[in-house]
Motif scaffolding. Structure first.
Motif, PDB file in Angstrom:
ATOM      1  N   ALA A  27      -3.684   5.703  -8.359  1.00 52.96           N
ATOM      2  CA  ALA A  27      -2.643   5.117  -7.497  1.00 52.96           C
ATOM      3  C   ALA A  27      -1.617   4.359  -8.330  1.00 52.96           C
ATOM      4  N   ILE A  30       0.673   6.981 -10.168  1.00 47.80           N
ATOM      5  CA  ILE A  30       1.571   7.686  -9.251  1.00 47.80           C
ATOM      6  C   ILE A  30       2.624   6.739  -8.684  1.00 47.80           C
ATOM      7  N   SER A  31       2.219   5.509  -8.378  1.00 49.00           N
ATOM      8  CA  SER A  31       3.162   4.528  -7.836  1.00 49.00           C
ATOM      9  C   SER A  31       4.293   4.256  -8.815  1.00 49.00           C
ATOM     10  N   GLU A 162       3.701  -1.092  -1.194  1.00 47.13           N
ATOM     11  CA  GLU A 162       4.168   0.274  -1.492  1.00 47.13           C
ATOM     12  C   GLU A 162       4.998   0.798  -0.330  1.00 47.13           C
ATOM     13  N   THR A 204       1.009   7.567  -1.981  1.00 46.50           N
ATOM     14  CA  THR A 204       0.296   6.583  -2.779  1.00 46.50           C
ATOM     15  C   THR A 204      -0.275   5.469  -1.915  1.00 46.50           C
TER      16      THR A 204
END
Length: 248
Positions: A27, A30-31, A162, A204
């Motif tokens: 995570a 990818i974030s 996010e 995400t």
């Protein structure tokens, strides 16, 4: 006095920490790719058909390009755009097309929504990295269960952060408030469409939430095993191996 006596719990998570740690790292990576690259949204620029002023024949200079041309933009930079030569020795095709460039630090055109999206992207990275470090340490350090529960809550907060990066859609940069005008006075209409960055960011969110759920289950399972041993209950072979071998 043994070192482990300093902690509230006797055993570390051991190999149980591997799955929540792996999901958290995924995570985190990818974030950062989604939020820090220059393709978070596709910014569409259209000229007002009722405007008497048309866009000049010459392409805008590099200081204007990312505001007055439809292309991918991010929270921290924009994707180079295709166009004809502008004044100087470089061209969009050779120097800017398909490349990422940071916004001009002197640009004051970003409102509170855009800056909020930026702040959320930073905080999610900082908290995500912190959580990953503590999870890695929990494989060998016997933290009490409440530490893992706090980490689970932090992961849920990160998921919310996010999601809040999506407020960029209602920022003035994406046409959420005042219309913009180019250097010649032509009125432009702006809106933003989803690009791979914002879609990846939404995905995400689910990964952060999954990490929180997995960590909570792992922590409860570990606590149950410790409780059984403390109460003198008989452990089966697999449970005994899990408790006696912190790292597998």
């Amino acid at each position: 006095m043994k070192i482990v006596d300093f902690f509230c719990c006797k055993y570390s998570l051991g190999f149980r920490a591997a799955l929540p740690l792996f999901v958290t790292i995924v995570a985190f990576i990818i974030s950062n790719i989604a939020n820090k690259w220059c393709s978070y949204v596709y910014r569409v620029v259209e000229f007002d058909q009722n405007s008497n002023t048309v866009f000049p024949n010459d392409s805008p200079g590099p200081e204007e390009a990312y505001r007055f041309v439809s292309h991918n933009v991010g929270l921290w930079g924009y994707e180079g755009v295709e166009g004809s030569n502008y004044e100087g020795s470089t061209t969009y095709e050779s120097e800017r097309l398909g490349k990422c460039y940071l916004y001009d630090e002197a640009d004051k055109g970003f409102d509170q929504y855009f800056n909020t999206a930026r702040a959320m992207s930073i905080l999610s990275s900082v908290l995500g990295g912190f959580t990953a470090v503590i999870l890695a340490a929990s494989a060998i350090c016997p933290f009490p269960e409440f530490v893992h529960l706090i980490l689970s809550m932090i992961l849920l907060i990160i998921a919310a952060m996010e999601g809040l990066t999506q407020v960029v859609y209602i920022s003035s940069f994406c046409g959420g408030s005042d219309d913009e005008y180019n250097s010649e006075g032509a009125k432009i209409l702006v809106h933003c469409q989803a690009s791979w960055g914002s879609m990846l960011s939404l995905g995400t969110m689910l990964i952060w939430i999954s990490a929180a759920v997995i960590l909570t289950k792992v922590s409860h399972a570990q606590n149950d095993l410790e409780s059984k041993q403390t109460e003198g209950e008989e452990l089966d072979e697999d449970e005994f191996v899990e408790l006696s071998s912190p790292i597998v």
